[in-house]
Write a protein that holds these residues in place. Structure first.
Motif, mmCIF file in Angstrom:
data_model
loop_
_atom_site.group_PDB
_atom_site.id
_atom_site.type_symbol
_atom_site.label_atom_id
_atom_site.label_comp_id
_atom_site.label_asym_id
_atom_site.label_seq_id
_atom_site.Cartn_x
_atom_site.Cartn_y
_atom_site.Cartn_z
ATOM 1 N N ARG A 60 125.686 -10.873 -61.395
ATOM 2 C CA ARG A 60 126.851 -11.625 -61.843
ATOM 3 C C ARG A 60 126.853 -11.683 -63.367
ATOM 4 N NH1 ARG A 60 125.424 -15.785 -58.395
ATOM 5 N NH2 ARG A 60 123.270 -16.192 -58.769
ATOM 6 N N ALA A 61 128.058 -11.811 -63.899
ATOM 7 C CA ALA A 61 128.228 -11.867 -65.348
ATOM 8 C C ALA A 61 128.325 -13.319 -65.795
ATOM 9 C CB ALA A 61 129.487 -11.116 -65.751
ATOM 10 N N GLU A 62 127.889 -13.582 -67.025
ATOM 11 C CA GLU A 62 127.981 -14.925 -67.580
ATOM 12 C C GLU A 62 129.428 -15.276 -67.902
ATOM 13 O OE1 GLU A 62 125.347 -15.109 -70.920
ATOM 14 O OE2 GLU A 62 123.601 -14.666 -69.695
ATOM 15 N N ARG A 63 130.245 -14.275 -68.179
ATOM 16 C CA ARG A 63 131.662 -14.479 -68.471
ATOM 17 C C ARG A 63 132.433 -13.257 -68.009
ATOM 18 N NH1 ARG A 63 132.909 -11.404 -72.846
ATOM 19 N NH2 ARG A 63 131.177 -10.734 -74.104
ATOM 20 N N SER A 64 133.737 -13.402 -67.930
ATOM 21 C CA SER A 64 134.564 -12.282 -67.500
ATOM 22 C C SER A 64 135.061 -11.520 -68.719
ATOM 23 C CB SER A 64 135.757 -12.797 -66.683
ATOM 24 O OG SER A 64 136.569 -13.616 -67.504
ATOM 25 N N GLY A 65 135.510 -10.302 -68.493
ATOM 26 C CA GLY A 65 136.067 -9.499 -69.575
ATOM 27 C C GLY A 65 135.991 -8.024 -69.246
ATOM 28 N N PRO A 66 136.681 -7.216 -70.035
ATOM 29 C CA PRO A 66 136.649 -5.767 -69.783
ATOM 30 C C PRO A 66 135.287 -5.166 -70.138
ATOM 31 C CG PRO A 66 137.969 -6.272 -71.725
ATOM 32 C CD PRO A 66 137.591 -7.580 -71.115
ATOM 33 N N VAL A 67 134.879 -4.145 -69.395
ATOM 34 C CA VAL A 67 133.588 -3.493 -69.610
ATOM 35 C C VAL A 67 133.701 -2.553 -70.807
ATOM 36 C CG1 VAL A 67 131.890 -1.915 -68.625
ATOM 37 C CG2 VAL A 67 132.938 -3.658 -67.196
ATOM 38 N N LYS A 68 132.794 -2.713 -71.762
ATOM 39 C CA LYS A 68 132.783 -1.872 -72.959
ATOM 40 C C LYS A 68 131.878 -0.663 -72.752
ATOM 41 C CE LYS A 68 131.955 -2.274 -77.922
ATOM 42 N NZ LYS A 68 131.565 -3.206 -78.982
ATOM 43 N N GLU A 69 130.720 -0.882 -72.108
ATOM 44 C CA GLU A 69 129.750 0.209 -71.926
ATOM 45 C C GLU A 69 128.914 -0.067 -70.677
ATOM 46 O OE1 GLU A 69 126.096 2.313 -74.424
ATOM 47 O OE2 GLU A 69 127.045 0.524 -75.206
ATOM 48 N N ILE A 70 128.651 0.984 -69.895
ATOM 49 C CA ILE A 70 127.781 0.884 -68.728
ATOM 50 C C ILE A 70 126.399 1.346 -69.160
ATOM 51 C CG2 ILE A 70 127.342 1.688 -66.390
ATOM 52 C CD1 ILE A 70 130.368 2.071 -66.086
ATOM 53 N N LEU A 71 125.395 0.508 -68.968
ATOM 54 C CA LEU A 71 124.056 0.765 -69.495
ATOM 55 C C LEU A 71 123.106 1.399 -68.484
ATOM 56 C CD1 LEU A 71 123.688 -2.618 -71.405
ATOM 57 C CD2 LEU A 71 124.426 -0.432 -72.330
ATOM 58 N N VAL A 72 123.524 1.597 -67.238
ATOM 59 C CA VAL A 72 122.659 2.181 -66.214
ATOM 60 C C VAL A 72 123.352 3.380 -65.584
ATOM 61 C CG1 VAL A 72 121.454 0.033 -65.684
ATOM 62 C CG2 VAL A 72 123.522 0.602 -64.454
ATOM 63 N N GLN A 73 122.557 4.238 -64.943
ATOM 64 C CA GLN A 73 123.078 5.420 -64.251
ATOM 65 C C GLN A 73 122.904 5.229 -62.756
ATOM 66 O OE1 GLN A 73 124.557 7.912 -65.974
ATOM 67 N NE2 GLN A 73 124.151 6.683 -67.812
ATOM 68 N N ARG A 74 123.694 5.931 -61.975
ATOM 69 C CA ARG A 74 123.604 5.852 -60.517
ATOM 70 C C ARG A 74 122.215 6.310 -60.076
ATOM 71 N NH1 ARG A 74 128.236 8.467 -57.233
ATOM 72 N NH2 ARG A 74 129.096 6.414 -57.514
ATOM 73 N N GLY A 75 121.583 5.530 -59.224
ATOM 74 C CA GLY A 75 120.271 5.866 -58.692
ATOM 75 C C GLY A 75 119.118 5.405 -59.565
ATOM 76 N N GLN A 76 119.407 4.883 -60.746
ATOM 77 C CA GLN A 76 118.363 4.452 -61.672
ATOM 78 C C GLN A 76 117.736 3.147 -61.178
ATOM 79 O OE1 GLN A 76 119.831 3.910 -65.637
ATOM 80 N NE2 GLN A 76 118.058 2.782 -66.326
ATOM 81 N N VAL A 77 116.425 3.010 -61.324
ATOM 82 C CA VAL A 77 115.737 1.779 -60.981
ATOM 83 C C VAL A 77 115.917 0.823 -62.158
ATOM 84 C CG1 VAL A 77 113.506 0.731 -60.460
ATOM 85 C CG2 VAL A 77 114.072 2.988 -59.555
ATOM 86 N N VAL A 78 116.344 -0.407 -61.869
ATOM 87 C CA VAL A 78 116.648 -1.382 -62.911
ATOM 88 C C VAL A 78 115.709 -2.575 -62.742
ATOM 89 C CG1 VAL A 78 118.418 -2.884 -63.860
ATOM 90 C CG2 VAL A 78 119.058 -0.681 -62.898
ATOM 91 N N ALA A 79 115.120 -3.000 -63.852
ATOM 92 C CA ALA A 79 114.219 -4.153 -63.830
ATOM 93 C C ALA A 79 115.024 -5.440 -63.693
ATOM 94 C CB ALA A 79 113.395 -4.196 -65.115
ATOM 95 N N LYS A 80 114.406 -6.463 -63.129
ATOM 96 C CA LYS A 80 115.070 -7.745 -62.953
ATOM 97 C C LYS A 80 115.404 -8.328 -64.323
ATOM 98 C CE LYS A 80 114.538 -12.197 -60.700
ATOM 99 N NZ LYS A 80 113.679 -13.023 -59.849
ATOM 100 N N GLY A 81 116.649 -8.781 -64.474
ATOM 101 C CA GLY A 81 117.083 -9.386 -65.728
ATOM 102 C C GLY A 81 117.580 -8.387 -66.754
ATOM 103 N N ALA A 82 117.490 -7.087 -66.467
ATOM 104 C CA ALA A 82 117.946 -6.080 -67.419
ATOM 105 C C ALA A 82 119.477 -6.043 -67.425
ATOM 106 C CB ALA A 82 117.398 -4.704 -67.048
ATOM 107 N N PRO A 83 120.102 -5.851 -68.588
ATOM 108 C CA PRO A 83 121.568 -5.781 -68.635
ATOM 109 C C PRO A 83 122.072 -4.509 -67.957
ATOM 110 C CG PRO A 83 120.639 -5.319 -70.798
ATOM 111 C CD PRO A 83 119.505 -5.732 -69.915
ATOM 112 N N LEU A 84 123.167 -4.646 -67.195
ATOM 113 C CA LEU A 84 123.755 -3.513 -66.491
ATOM 114 C C LEU A 84 124.948 -2.952 -67.248
ATOM 115 C CD1 LEU A 84 123.703 -5.016 -62.893
ATOM 116 C CD2 LEU A 84 121.985 -3.572 -63.977
ATOM 117 N N VAL A 85 125.763 -3.841 -67.816
ATOM 118 C CA VAL A 85 126.940 -3.426 -68.568
ATOM 119 C C VAL A 85 127.059 -4.287 -69.814
ATOM 120 C CG1 VAL A 85 128.235 -2.633 -66.551
ATOM 121 C CG2 VAL A 85 128.491 -4.957 -67.319
#
Length: 171
Positions: A60-85
């Protein structure tokens, strides 16, 4: 004797068949070859059903708004708390600037109040107090006059009571 010859031929044919079969099984399989070319491989399996993750996680996001950049790739393992977008923060920055301006205005108003208030407000309050004192003085004067007249039976008790109420109201 004829029978022995026939049996000999049958046994020889059977032996030749077994020998041929064992030779045929020992041969490597025939493999067809083709020319290799580079292409993108698309692999999909059409099916009906439901795909579910091994472990559920809420994003979930802390606030709403348009996405500027996606920081992860499909299939990538993401650590807990890491930013996604990364969200576009222009609206949030405008809201912050507006809030800071309101805070500065409130601080300025507090400073004016601490110094005693605005001159126009003080003048209005002062004139209001003078008007109220004058109204009280006039109401008291009218009450005193009506009491004097009542003692001479020139004013009624209702007039005196109305004048008394005006004095109480002015106080």
């Amino acid at each position: 004797m004829k029978r022995a010859v026939i049996w000999g031929i049958v046994l020889a044919a059977l032996g030749a068949g077994v020998w041929g079969l064992s030779k045929w099984r020992a041969q490597p399989p025939e493999v067809q070859f083709g020319r290799a070319i580079r292409e993108t491989i698309h692999s999909s399996v059409p099916t009906n059903g439901k795909v579910e993750p091994i472990e559920w996680a809420v994003a979930r996001a802390e606030r709403s708004g348009p996405v500027k950049e996606i920081l992860v790739q499909r299939g990538q393992v993401v650590a807990k708390g890491a930013p996604l977008v990364q969200l576009d923060s222009a609206e949030a920055q405008a809201n912050l600037a507006s809030a800071q301006a309101r805070i500065a205005q409130a601080r300025a108003e507090i400073e004016v109040i601490n110094r005693g208030g605005r001159a126009t407000d003080l003048a209005e309050i002062s004139s209001g107090l003078e008007r109220a004192r004058l109204d009280l003085k006039n109401a008291q004067k009218d009450f005193d006059e009506l009491q004097r007249l009542q003692s001479k039976q020139a004013a009624t008790a209702a007039e005196v009571n109305a004048a008394r109420q005006r004095v109480e109201q002015a106080k």
